[in-house]
Design a protein around this motif. Structure first.
Motif, mmCIF file in Angstrom:
data_model
loop_
_atom_site.group_PDB
_atom_site.id
_atom_site.type_symbol
_atom_site.label_atom_id
_atom_site.label_comp_id
_atom_site.label_asym_id
_atom_site.label_seq_id
_atom_site.Cartn_x
_atom_site.Cartn_y
_atom_site.Cartn_z
ATOM 1 N N LEU A 112 0.832 -1.204 0.000
ATOM 2 C CA LEU A 112 0.000 0.000 0.000
ATOM 3 C C LEU A 112 0.866 1.253 0.000
ATOM 4 N N GLN A 113 1.903 1.266 0.840
ATOM 5 C CA GLN A 113 2.809 2.406 0.874
ATOM 6 C C GLN A 113 3.453 2.626 -0.494
ATOM 7 N N LYS A 114 3.816 1.547 -1.139
ATOM 8 C CA LYS A 114 4.442 1.632 -2.461
ATOM 9 C C LYS A 114 3.467 2.217 -3.483
ATOM 10 N N ASN A 115 2.237 1.738 -3.457
ATOM 11 C CA ASN A 115 1.223 2.262 -4.385
ATOM 12 C C ASN A 115 1.033 3.763 -4.207
ATOM 13 N N CYS A 116 0.958 4.196 -2.948
ATOM 14 C CA CYS A 116 0.734 5.615 -2.670
ATOM 15 C C CYS A 116 1.925 6.457 -3.117
ATOM 16 N N LEU A 117 3.140 5.965 -2.881
ATOM 17 C CA LEU A 117 4.322 6.695 -3.337
ATOM 18 C C LEU A 117 4.343 6.822 -4.853
ATOM 19 N N LEU A 118 3.969 5.770 -5.525
ATOM 20 C CA LEU A 118 3.922 5.803 -6.987
ATOM 21 C C LEU A 118 2.965 6.867 -7.486
ATOM 22 N N SER A 119 1.813 6.962 -6.844
ATOM 23 C CA SER A 119 0.833 7.963 -7.262
ATOM 24 C C SER A 119 1.305 9.372 -6.936
ATOM 25 N N LEU A 120 1.979 9.536 -5.802
ATOM 26 C CA LEU A 120 2.479 10.851 -5.423
ATOM 27 C C LEU A 120 3.580 11.327 -6.357
ATOM 28 N N CYS A 121 4.338 10.399 -6.905
ATOM 29 C CA CYS A 121 5.476 10.762 -7.742
ATOM 30 C C CYS A 121 4.999 11.201 -9.124
ATOM 31 N N SER A 122 4.339 12.328 -9.142
ATOM 32 C CA SER A 122 3.804 12.925 -10.365
ATOM 33 C C SER A 122 4.164 14.400 -10.349
ATOM 34 N N ASP A 123 4.816 14.869 -11.393
ATOM 35 C CA ASP A 123 5.237 16.265 -11.431
ATOM 36 C C ASP A 123 4.052 17.208 -11.226
ATOM 37 N N ARG A 124 2.917 16.913 -11.849
ATOM 38 C CA ARG A 124 1.776 17.824 -11.726
ATOM 39 C C ARG A 124 1.234 17.824 -10.305
ATOM 40 N N ILE A 125 1.111 16.637 -9.701
ATOM 41 C CA ILE A 125 0.591 16.571 -8.337
ATOM 42 C C ILE A 125 1.507 17.316 -7.380
ATOM 43 N N LEU A 126 2.803 17.084 -7.463
ATOM 44 C CA LEU A 126 3.741 17.683 -6.521
ATOM 45 C C LEU A 126 3.902 19.184 -6.731
ATOM 46 N N GLN A 127 3.758 19.652 -7.959
ATOM 47 C CA GLN A 127 4.011 21.053 -8.252
ATOM 48 C C GLN A 127 2.752 21.915 -8.186
ATOM 49 N N GLU A 128 1.609 21.394 -8.633
ATOM 50 C CA GLU A 128 0.436 22.246 -8.850
ATOM 51 C C GLU A 128 -0.755 21.964 -7.934
ATOM 52 N N VAL A 129 -0.837 20.776 -7.404
ATOM 53 C CA VAL A 129 -2.047 20.366 -6.685
ATOM 54 C C VAL A 129 -1.971 20.779 -5.212
ATOM 55 N N PRO A 130 -3.043 21.348 -4.652
ATOM 56 C CA PRO A 130 -3.042 21.716 -3.234
ATOM 57 C C PRO A 130 -3.272 20.507 -2.330
ATOM 58 N N ASN A 181 -1.589 18.836 1.808
ATOM 59 C CA ASN A 181 -0.730 19.090 2.963
ATOM 60 C C ASN A 181 0.677 18.551 2.688
ATOM 61 N N ARG A 182 1.534 19.401 2.159
ATOM 62 C CA ARG A 182 2.876 18.966 1.759
ATOM 63 C C ARG A 182 3.760 18.628 2.956
ATOM 64 N N PHE A 183 3.540 19.323 4.064
ATOM 65 C CA PHE A 183 4.321 19.024 5.268
ATOM 66 C C PHE A 183 4.011 17.612 5.759
ATOM 67 N N GLU A 184 2.734 17.283 5.822
ATOM 68 C CA GLU A 184 2.332 15.932 6.225
ATOM 69 C C GLU A 184 2.861 14.895 5.252
ATOM 70 N N ALA A 185 2.798 15.212 3.958
ATOM 71 C CA ALA A 185 3.291 14.289 2.941
ATOM 72 C C ALA A 185 4.784 14.053 3.112
ATOM 73 N N ALA A 186 5.530 15.127 3.349
ATOM 74 C CA ALA A 186 6.979 14.994 3.516
ATOM 75 C C ALA A 186 7.309 14.091 4.705
ATOM 76 N N LYS A 187 6.586 14.258 5.812
ATOM 77 C CA LYS A 187 6.830 13.408 6.990
ATOM 78 C C LYS A 187 6.569 11.941 6.671
ATOM 79 N N LEU A 188 5.458 11.670 5.977
ATOM 80 C CA LEU A 188 5.105 10.279 5.668
ATOM 81 C C LEU A 188 6.126 9.636 4.727
ATOM 82 N N VAL A 189 6.567 10.394 3.726
ATOM 83 C CA VAL A 189 7.540 9.843 2.776
ATOM 84 C C VAL A 189 8.885 9.635 3.456
ATOM 85 N N MET A 190 9.262 10.546 4.324
ATOM 86 C CA MET A 190 10.514 10.382 5.064
ATOM 87 C C MET A 190 10.470 9.147 5.953
ATOM 88 N N GLN A 191 9.356 8.941 6.622
ATOM 89 C CA GLN A 191 9.225 7.747 7.467
ATOM 90 C C GLN A 191 9.402 6.485 6.639
#
Length: 531
Positions: free
Chosen positions: A422-440, A442-452
């Motif tokens: 599940l974690q892998k699936n979510c990371l794959l979906s997050l790894c999108s230039d448009r999502i990371l750059q343009e979509v609103p 909680n980036r702080f929460e996302a950064a914590k989860l990916v770092m963990q």
């Protein structure tokens, strides 16, 4: 599809924005009662429909509690007719004081907290003589019965105006059914996943019951012949649901379909999850009833003939084509077993899609929202999200839709921190230039989860992807947020040096995002789960 796309691509309505602001900042407009509950400072008369919408908004956003529900004590200013308190956390006392004085037409109390029981609700509603006659629809899905089985004068039969009642997923027994079947105007009844053993009391409704839902009756003690003998006498019945997402062995669907002349007024029949159902039997049943508009066939091995493709007037849930699968996700959005089944079949279709499909992504989102704690649903949904947003497809999706699904992916990562796939699936979906750059989101929460995730896993391909995600997220965080990440960010820099030979996060960020390349370089079989 165009309508769905335009809806999500447009800004939220002014009404919705205002309701969100008021519900999220209620204390700015309120004073406090002596018991701590809120009341409006100004005597503002809300249009009746807006009062209903405000209550529903507060419930949906998790803001309805003993304090905030107090504003609805002012019946002359906030008049409720169709009250929705789904999943709210309110006490029996707060419910009775704030909601029961209103002349309600409908009450949807599905899955409210255990402190508010069905007995409490019935007692509160019965205390208002107007409600006894005016209340027409009552949804009590997932509630606790409490003392209803004990001697009490607070019964369903006190609500003489009731036309529709849902008791799905309630420990509801035969004695209660006899009480319900005495209601003089009842036309629709949902007994799904209850503890009823005998349906004979339904004969008291034979002349007026139009809709009957018997999904997954786990403790029914009637034989198939006895069950059909009762159902067959419900002469006004137009909608019958005998589906079962646990797929227990039963021949009730086969025998019903083969019973000549039974339920001639039927326009909707759901037998999803039932075995021994064939296309030929379903076709013959439908042709005898030319007014039929729906048949449920998901997980039955039926629905593969052209007659049942679901693309005409006759709507069909099933797995034979996209139309049937989408119909399944829409109709079964609150049944986790069927949602998972539909997503499993949707995954194969989305794998080969070449055009953006916001209409399908909305249906996936619906399942994710309704079943946040069901692993199988989140696993299948996250795989579908990846397929629907991979490569250039995300560029064709409305930003609001991508923002919603990204927050749901983060919620899934929080809920199932130790499930690698599940974690892998979510990371794959997050790894999108448009999502990371343009979509609103909680980036702080996302950064914590990916770092963990990065600190706890050794998959090199996925580590590279995680570093690419964090490098983009870190550049968009405030100085204070970056400081809070502290030690975790240092670990990321060490991993970054190990993976890329670069010791500076800034250097990596300036090189730009490699999400698209990283996504494409990974094998689809390695990254998505065997659903």
């Amino acid at each position: 599809m165009l309508c769905v796309f335009q809806d999500e691509a447009s800004p939220a309505s002014l009404t919705d924005l205002c309701l969100s602001y008021v519900s999220g900042n209620l204390e700015k407009f309120c004073a406090k009662h002596a018991d701590g509950s809120l009341c409006l400072r100004d005597s503002l008369l809300f249009p009746q429909e807006l009062a209903d919408q405000l209550l529903a908004k507060m419930a949906t956003e998790g803001l309805l509690n003993d304090s905030t529900v107090g504003v609805f004590r002012s019946c002359e200013y906030l008049r409720l007719r169709r009250a929705c308190i789904r999943t709210a956390r309110i006490s029996a006392e707060a419910f009775q004081r704030a909601l029961c004085p209103h002349r309600l037409l409908e009450l949807d109390a599905a899955r409210v907290n255990a402190d508010l029981t069905i007995s409490d609700i019935l007692q509160g509603l019965a205390s208002n003589k107007h409600c006894q006659e005016s209340l027409q629809r009552l949804v009590l899905t997932g509630l606790t019965m409490s003392s209803l089985e004990e001697p009490s004068h607070h019964r369903f039969s006190s609500l003489q105006g009731l036309r529709s009642l849902s008791l799905a997923n309630v420990d509801f027994y035969d004695a209660g059914l006899a009480d319900v079947c005495s209601l003089p105007r009842l036309e629709s009844l949902d007994l799904s996943n209850t503890s009823v053993t005998n349906l004979s009391p339904l004969l008291g409704l034979r002349e007026r019951l139009r809709s009957l839902t018997l999904h997954q009756l786990k403790r029914l003690e009637m034989s198939t012949a006895q069950l059909l003998a009762v159902i067959g006498q419900l002469e006004a019945l137009q909608h019958l649901d005998i589906s079962d997402d646990k797929q227990f062995t039963s021949d009730v669907a086969r025998q019903l379909l083969g019973e000549p002349g039974i339920l001639p007024a039927l326009v909707s029949l759901d037998v999803s999850g039932r075995k021994q159902v064939t296309d030929a039997a379903v076709k013959a049943f439908v042709e005898e009833r030319p007014g039929m508009t729906f048949v449920g066939l998901l997980a039955t091995d039926a629905g593969f003939s052209d007659f049942l493709n679901g693309e005409g007037i006759l709507k069909v849930t099933g797995e034979a084509n996209e139309t049937q699968i989408c119909e399944s996700l829409l109709r079964y959005s609150e049944r986790d077993g069927f949602v998972r089944e539909a997503l499993f079949h949707l995954f194969s279709l989305t794998h080969v899609m070449e055009k953006p499909r916001p209409d399908i992504l909305k249906l996936v989102i619906l399942g994710m929202k309704n079943h946040p704690a069901t692993l199988n649903v989140q696993l299948a949904a996250s795989a579908c999200v990846f397929n629907l947003t991979k490569q250039d497809l995300a560029a064709g999706m409305p930003v609001r839709l991508l923002g919603t699904v990204t927050q749901l992916l983060l919620e899934a990562m929080r809920t199932f921190p130790n499930h690698q796939q599940l974690q892998k699936n979510c990371l794959l979906s997050l790894c999108s230039d448009r999502i990371l750059q343009e979509v609103p989101f909680n980036r702080f929460e996302a950064a914590k989860l990916v770092m963990q995730w990065l600190c706890n896993h050794e998959d090199q391909n996925m580590q590279r992807m995680a570093v690419a995600i964090i490098s983009i997220l870190a550049a968009k965080l405030s100085t204070e947020q970056t400081a809070q990440l502290g030690a975790e960010l240092f670990i990321v820099k060490v991993r970054l040096w190990w993976l890329t030979g670069k010791t500076s996060m800034h250097t990596h960020t300036r090189r730009g995002s490699h999400c698209k390349l990283l996504r494409c370089s990974l094998s689809i079989n390695d990254l998505l789960p065997p659903l």
